[in-house]
Write a protein that holds these residues in place. Structure first.
Motif, PDB file in Angstrom:
ATOM      1  N   VAL A   1       1.859  -6.866  -3.775  1.00 56.75           N
ATOM      2  CA  VAL A   1       1.337  -6.243  -4.989  1.00 56.75           C
ATOM      3  C   VAL A   1       0.563  -4.970  -4.651  1.00 56.75           C
ATOM      4  N   ALA A   2      -0.156  -4.980  -3.524  1.00 62.40           N
ATOM      5  CA  ALA A   2      -0.910  -3.800  -3.109  1.00 62.40           C
ATOM      6  C   ALA A   2       0.026  -2.615  -2.866  1.00 62.40           C
ATOM      7  N   TYR A   3       1.140  -2.865  -2.195  1.00 61.36           N
ATOM      8  CA  TYR A   3       2.099  -1.785  -1.942  1.00 61.36           C
ATOM      9  C   TYR A   3       2.721  -1.287  -3.239  1.00 61.36           C
ATOM     10  N   ILE A   4       3.081  -2.218  -4.110  1.00 61.75           N
ATOM     11  CA  ILE A   4       3.690  -1.835  -5.390  1.00 61.75           C
ATOM     12  C   ILE A   4       2.712  -1.021  -6.232  1.00 61.75           C
ATOM     13  N   ALA A   5       1.446  -1.480  -6.295  1.00 69.50           N
ATOM     14  CA  ALA A   5       0.439  -0.774  -7.086  1.00 69.50           C
ATOM     15  C   ALA A   5       0.206   0.628  -6.534  1.00 69.50           C
ATOM     16  N   GLY A   6       0.093   0.764  -5.201  1.00 72.88           N
ATOM     17  CA  GLY A   6      -0.123   2.067  -4.602  1.00 72.88           C
ATOM     18  C   GLY A   6       1.012   3.026  -4.897  1.00 72.88           C
ATOM     19  N   LEU A   7       2.252   2.546  -4.797  1.00 71.33           N
ATOM     20  CA  LEU A   7       3.413   3.400  -5.064  1.00 71.33           C
ATOM     21  C   LEU A   7       3.504   3.783  -6.540  1.00 71.33           C
ATOM     22  N   MET A   8       3.282   2.819  -7.428  1.00 67.42           N
ATOM     23  CA  MET A   8       3.410   3.095  -8.858  1.00 67.42           C
ATOM     24  C   MET A   8       2.326   4.060  -9.360  1.00 67.42           C
ATOM     25  N   ILE A   9       1.083   3.818  -8.957  1.00 67.49           N
ATOM     26  CA  ILE A   9      -0.006   4.699  -9.398  1.00 67.49           C
ATOM     27  C   ILE A   9       0.172   6.083  -8.773  1.00 67.49           C
TER      28      ILE A   9
END
Length: 293
Positions: free
Chosen positions: A37-45
């Protein structure tokens, strides 16, 4: 035994599990982890923030100068997101294996892929992977590499911040033994020592502090108008902060015996970042543009 704060061991690294269920005679289950989730959140934001930068030509214009068009558009950012995601995951994992677990190549090669869900990513490897993604996307879409890299430097600390929080939840990359009032004990530490919560230090410096530095330069001083400046600020800041933080992180056990306790792999990998970052900052401030790319 000295008392210290228990780390958030009650936060399960796995958010939820689907399964187990049987597929072709094999029992499988899917775990959604905070690490992913941390990787997904960083990429999306980061993706949405880069689109915002692309839509503000004023940021790319020097103070008092004639307004310039943004050097890339939202379609360019969409393309970059896909390749940057591949670069950060593949580069981060391969970097971790090559820099810290090279024996896995011949001892447990399958783990190199399957073990990624448990953690085990190297920032310096991810940086190389993203750098290659920026290079090839810039060439394919006929963009300036420095303009794209400078925008990426604005948003990269977001991913670093979330990633370090995920390291904390995973109970990995803890710090050296410490007797400071905020020392923590991690359930994953077999020695059960009170340690520096170095993951939180890194979230603060590599994430929040670098985000502030590069974004103040971008919004207050319009550093995007000087190609290469933001990239240099990011590399220089990260290299310096990482070298400093290595003094409170648990030392690398695989370093040559003569270097253990004095030099870590993180320090060695940060030296070229500091050198390149300082050169880019100097050149951008001196000439307004680094070497053409």
């Amino acid at each position: 035994m000295m008392s210290c704060i228990p780390a958030f061991d009650l936060i399960d690294p796995i958010i939820f599990t689907i399964g187990p269920f049987e597929v072709f005679g094999r029992e499988l289950q899917f775990d959604l982890r905070w690490y992913a989730v941390a990787y997904i959140a960083g990429l999306m934001i980061g993706w949405r923030y880069m689109i915002a930068l692309a839509r503000r030509p004023k940021l790319w214009t020097p103070h008092g100068g004639k307004e310039r068009a943004s050097p890339f558009n939202t379609e360019d950012v969409d393309d970059l997101l896909f390749w940057a995601a591949i670069g950060v995951i593949a580069g981060g994992r391969l970097g971790y294996v090559l820099f810290y677990q090279i024996n896995a190549i011949w001892e447990r090669p399958l783990w190199i892929v399957t073990g990624i869900v448990e953690g085990g990513m190297a920032f310096h490897g991810g940086l190389i992977g993203v750098g290659l993604a920026l290079f090839f996307v810039s060439r394919a879409r006929k963009l300036s590499l420095w303009n794209v890299a400078d925008a990426a430097a604005v948003v990269a600390p977001i991913g670093l911040f979330f990633g370090r929080l995920a390291n904390f939840i995973n109970g990995e990359l803890w710090g050296r033994a410490a007797d400071v009032p905020w020392a923590m004990r991690f359930a994953t530490d077999p020695a059960g020592l009170c340690r520096h919560p170095s993951q939180l230090y890194e979230a603060a410096l590599e994430g929040l502090a670098i985000f502030a530095i590069v974004n103040i330069a971008t919004w207050r001083f319009r550093s995007l108008a000087r190609p290469g400046l933001n990239t240099g600020l990011f590399l220089l800041s990260y290299g310096l902060f990482r070298a400093l933080l290595e003094t409170v992180r648990e030392p690398d056990s695989h370093m040559p015996e003569a270097l253990q306790g004095y030099v870590t792999m993180g320090m060695l990998l940060s030296i070229p970042m500091i050198a390149v970052g300082a050169w880019l900052v100097h050149r951008a401030l001196k000439t307004g543009s680094p070497a053409r790319a």
